[in-house]
Design a protein around this motif. Structure first.
Motif, PDB file in Angstrom:
ATOM      1  N   MET A 147       0.857  -1.211   0.000  1.00 51.51           N
ATOM      2  CA  MET A 147       0.000   0.000   0.000  1.00 51.51           C
ATOM      3  C   MET A 147       0.887   1.255   0.000  1.00 51.51           C
ATOM      4  N   ASN A 148       0.522   2.213  -0.829  1.00 47.18           N
ATOM      5  CA  ASN A 148       1.241   3.480  -0.795  1.00 47.18           C
ATOM      6  C   ASN A 148       0.962   4.177   0.533  1.00 47.18           C
ATOM      7  N   ARG A 149       1.920   4.970   0.964  1.00 48.05           N
ATOM      8  CA  ARG A 149       1.762   5.658   2.243  1.00 48.05           C
ATOM      9  C   ARG A 149       2.241   7.104   2.110  1.00 48.05           C
ATOM     10  N   LEU A 150       1.405   8.033   2.571  1.00 47.28           N
ATOM     11  CA  LEU A 150       1.798   9.442   2.512  1.00 47.28           C
ATOM     12  C   LEU A 150       2.007   9.976   3.927  1.00 47.28           C
ATOM     13  N   TYR A 151       3.219  10.378   4.217  1.00 45.48           N
ATOM     14  CA  TYR A 151       3.511  11.077   5.467  1.00 45.48           C
ATOM     15  C   TYR A 151       3.135  12.536   5.230  1.00 45.48           C
ATOM     16  N   HIS A 152       2.204  13.010   6.041  1.00 41.72           N
ATOM     17  CA  HIS A 152       1.635  14.324   5.722  1.00 41.72           C
ATOM     18  C   HIS A 152       1.214  15.065   6.991  1.00 41.72           C
TER      19      HIS A 152
ATOM     20  N   GLY B 165       5.200   2.286  -3.833  1.00 44.77           N
ATOM     21  CA  GLY B 165       5.864   1.022  -4.143  1.00 44.77           C
ATOM     22  C   GLY B 165       7.124   0.953  -3.301  1.00 44.77           C
ATOM     23  N   SER B 166       8.263   0.756  -3.931  1.00 44.73           N
ATOM     24  CA  SER B 166       9.508   0.656  -3.161  1.00 44.73           C
ATOM     25  C   SER B 166      10.238   1.996  -3.093  1.00 44.73           C
TER      26      SER B 166
ATOM     27  N   LYS C  85      -7.056   7.963  -8.698  1.00 45.50           N
ATOM     28  CA  LYS C  85      -7.577   6.751  -8.048  1.00 45.50           C
ATOM     29  C   LYS C  85      -6.470   5.849  -7.517  1.00 45.50           C
ATOM     30  N   LEU C  86      -5.421   6.477  -6.976  1.00 46.19           N
ATOM     31  CA  LEU C  86      -4.340   5.728  -6.335  1.00 46.19           C
ATOM     32  C   LEU C  86      -4.612   5.707  -4.842  1.00 46.19           C
ATOM     33  N   GLU C  87      -4.760   4.515  -4.298  1.00 43.31           N
ATOM     34  CA  GLU C  87      -5.037   4.428  -2.863  1.00 43.31           C
ATOM     35  C   GLU C  87      -3.783   4.716  -2.057  1.00 43.31           C
ATOM     36  N   VAL C  88      -3.989   5.328  -0.912  1.00 46.50           N
ATOM     37  CA  VAL C  88      -2.842   5.717  -0.090  1.00 46.50           C
ATOM     38  C   VAL C  88      -3.255   5.701   1.377  1.00 46.50           C
TER      39      VAL C  88
END
Lengths: 221, 221
Positions: free
Chosen positions: A1-6, A56-57, A24-27
């Motif tokens: 899963m993508n992850r956004l530090y925000h 991704g990586s 439509k990119l889940e995060v």
């Protein structure tokens, strides 16, 4: 899963959230109180600021570089047009909002009213708040002059420039610092962008100690 | 003839000058003391800053938007690579230098030592100068860590990231604020970029009241 530090009230993070959602990119959103300089966070982000996207990586930073990367790798729907002149205009306006608007308005209002309290750096400087309140009027007039001739800020299609502008205005709207009655055409533009599915996550934000006003999440404000 | 309204010691103007020269686009340079807010200039440039490029019949502002536009319309030699990952890295680093390096180093050293005198805004603030002198060391180390693994800053080809970095370092070198002995690999990188024909116009710059040191234009510094 993508992850956004925000951080929820960062316009730079919001621009990336809007871009991810539009494509439509889940995060997964992870709040990062970046000013506390957590060593683990600084390892991921040498610039020490948000947003940082684990995609991704890859670990990506710098909001506009992230958005252009997402637009190049997930081209639909496009957030930059095809022609060089139109692309230039989008990039010029993204910089306008992220540099000039940010310096003259966002840091003056949001910085004084919210960040000082959250970061514990003292009381608001009222001369800054006044300067920000003056400057936002000029910026709304500038937006009106653009929108008098175009459907969206950079042309007839929605682009990253609209997301940059809406990101700043939405954090200011969270603290009731946007007078939507100044310009019908700017209000219509914001109503259009606010009603997009991509905007929903922003409208659900809640900052402890700073409840949003009732009009903030209202699509019929 | 294309015309660039610029200020010689502005790194943002220098990035555009390097891009124009690398692409062999001729340009007439017009000094613009933008802080004097000449009304004629403000009409051309609503953001009130340099660089502003008259390019054919178009008026362009915002240095990175200009450089990307030039790269898209005059693709040879390319200043951004082809792949999205590589393009991301260039854009990340351009922002690194134009935002972070600029704020932590350029405005602290150039801003205090030169702009205050030129703009008549008082004496240098020595705490800023000290902070800038400290920060440039960290940035040179960061550049070294990149150049240990790459021929140029963003990869194995020269890109806009190198021009952004060289633009900042060259204005600081003009006031002898770069200690080239800190890193052999960074010095080698600067020697390579300094010897390009695109760099010649920068090395000929002369600011009244601030003569450059002899090593500034020396390719064997």
């Amino acid at each position: 899963m993508n992850r956004l530090y925000h951080y929820a009230l960062s316009p730079f993070c919001r621009k990336v959230r809007l871009t991810l959602a539009e494509k439509k990119l889940e995060v997964e959103l992870v709040e990062e109180r970046y000013w506390e300089k957590d060593p683990e966070f600084l390892r991921r982000s040498p610039a020490g600021k948000v947003p940082v996207l684990r995609y991704g990586s890859r670990i990506l930073s710098e909001s506009t570089a992230i958005c252009e990367y997402l637009d190049e790798t997930v081209p639909t729907p496009p957030l930059l047009p095809r022609g060089p002149e139109a692309r230039y205009e989008v990039r010029r306006l993204v910089t306008w909002f992220d540099d000039k608007f940010n310096e003259e308005v966002t840091t003056k209002l949001m910085g004084e009213r919210v960040y000082r309290k959250v970061m514990g750096t003292g009381y608001p400087d009222s001369s800054n708040v006044k300067a920000g309140a003056r400057a936002i009027k000029e910026h709304l007039s500038y937006m009106e002059s653009l929108l008098d001739q175009r459907r969206w800020l950079a042309g007839n299609d929605l682009t990253l420039a609209d997301f940059a502008a809406a990101a700043h205005l939405s954090v200011l709207d969270y603290i009731s610092d946007v007078d939507w009655n100044r310009s019908e055409v700017v209000k219509d533009w914001y109503a259009k962008i606010k009603s997009r599915p991509a905007f929903r996550s922003l409208l659900a934000d809640q900052i402890p100690g700073f409840p949003p006003p009732s009009h903030y999440a209202d699509l019929d404000f």
